[in-house]
Design an enzyme around this catalytic site. Structure first.
Site, PDB file in Angstrom:
ATOM      1  NE  ARG A 209       4.042 -17.348  20.481  1.00  0.00           N
ATOM      2  CZ  ARG A 209       3.321 -17.367  19.376  1.00  0.00           C
ATOM      3  NH1 ARG A 209       2.102 -16.839  19.379  1.00  0.00           N
ATOM      4  NH2 ARG A 209       3.797 -17.894  18.262  1.00  0.00           N
ATOM      5  CD  GLU A 238      -0.270 -21.123  25.730  1.00  0.00           C
ATOM      6  OE1 GLU A 238      -0.442 -19.902  25.839  1.00  0.00           O
ATOM      7  OE2 GLU A 238      -0.029 -21.684  24.648  1.00  0.00           O
ATOM      8  CG  HIS A 257      -1.664 -20.968  21.797  1.00  0.00           C
ATOM      9  ND1 HIS A 257      -0.397 -20.839  22.320  1.00  0.00           N
ATOM     10  CD2 HIS A 257      -1.621 -20.341  20.587  1.00  0.00           C
ATOM     11  CE1 HIS A 257       0.380 -20.179  21.480  1.00  0.00           C
ATOM     12  NE2 HIS A 257      -0.353 -19.862  20.414  1.00  0.00           N
TER      13      HIS A 257
END
Length: 296
Positions: A209, A238, A257
């Site tokens: 993450r 993000e 991602h």
């Protein structure tokens, strides 16, 4: 047994004996309640509404991480995740990024955009490189299997690894791969102090993450030359906004991602769901149950 599932063509083809499926889109769901919920592709607002439906007994999130679910999960509702749906793709993506960085493919790409035939890059391999996998679970073990034939020497550490043992491993690492989930304990875990312990030229690879890493500290380490570079599938913030200084770093490879994404992911998700529901309908416990306090 009634179960709410995503309204995708692949899920419309799922058939399980003694199981009735009801379909929700990203923003809308049928009015009827259900015993089970297969969670994927729902907006945050709809997700919270579905999780609050009366009579819900269990939830399968077709993701590996659970942080988007755990906070809204009602007491007494059993949670399952689907890490096996994503493990191999993430491991392959991670290995691919490491190999691309070792062979400086990103630098050749940039030179090519400038029309330069560059042949003087600092090229290497993974042979003999010490790789620390921080978050050594399902993905970590698969990654080790992929890296071993390239001559990498892998050490796995976990959140509960003693601090002295962890720091010793990090200080010898040529690569540090982050596969940890986002929890209050892991947020900002890789800070300036941790990065300073790494030997000069070490690379960071993050497929866990984005908020595992202090972005400011990462930029400082890159700009000072202490870090060799970074391969990031996740970032903080993000999505990474236009103009963010990470985009301008020569030795940073960024993907949006998508480490677990494959062309057949939805089809595999539907098949995973079918197998899961078949276990449920037969009265057996499916894999992936998340125990209290488990983060990943």
């Amino acid at each position: 047994m009634r179960v709410l599932v995503p309204d995708r063509p692949e899920f419309r083809e799922v058939r399980v004996e003694n199981t009735e499926l009801s379909f929700y889109s990203r923003e809308q769901a049928p009015p009827e309640n259900a015993e089970g919920l297969v969670l994927w592709f729902a907006s945050p607002e709809l997700r919270r509404e579905l999780l609050g439906r009366p009579g819900l007994r269990w939830v399968l999130t077709l993701t590996a991480g659970i942080e988007h679910v755990a906070g809204d999960l009602p007491p007494g509702v059993t949670l399952y995740n689907a890490h096996r749906l994503h493990d191999r793709a993430v491991a392959v993506h991670t290995a691919a990024g490491m190999l691309a960085a070792a062979r400086a493919l990103h630098r050749f790409r940039d030179a090519g955009r400038e029309g330069r035939w560059a042949t003087t890059m600092d090229l290497g391999t993974l042979d003999g490189k010490r790789v620390v996998i921080w978050g050594y679970g399902h993905i970590g073990r698969l990654l080790e299997e992929l890296l071993t034939p390239f001559g990498a020497r892998v050490t796995g550490i976990r959140s509960r690894t003693p601090e002295a043992e962890r720091d010793a491993a990090l200080s010898e690492a040529d690569w540090v791969v982050l596969l940890l989930p986002s929890t209050p304990e892991t947020k900002g875990l890789v800070n300036a102090e941790v990065l300073a312990r790494l030997k000069p030229g070490a690379w960071i690879s993050n497929q866990g993450r984005g908020n595992l890493i202090d972005t400011g500290a990462l930029l400082d380490g890159l700009n000072s030359g202490h870090l060799g570079g970074a391969v990031l599938d996740v970032t903080d913030p993000e999505p990474l906004p236009e103009g963010h200084p990470l985009w301008a770093q020569e030795n940073v490879i960024i993907t949006p991602h998508i480490a677990s994404t494959t062309a057949d992911l939805v089809a595999r998700g539907a098949e995973y769901t079918r197998a899961f529901l078949s276990e449920m309908a037969a009265g057996r416990e499916p894999e992936g149950r998340v125990e209290a306090g488990q983060a990943y």
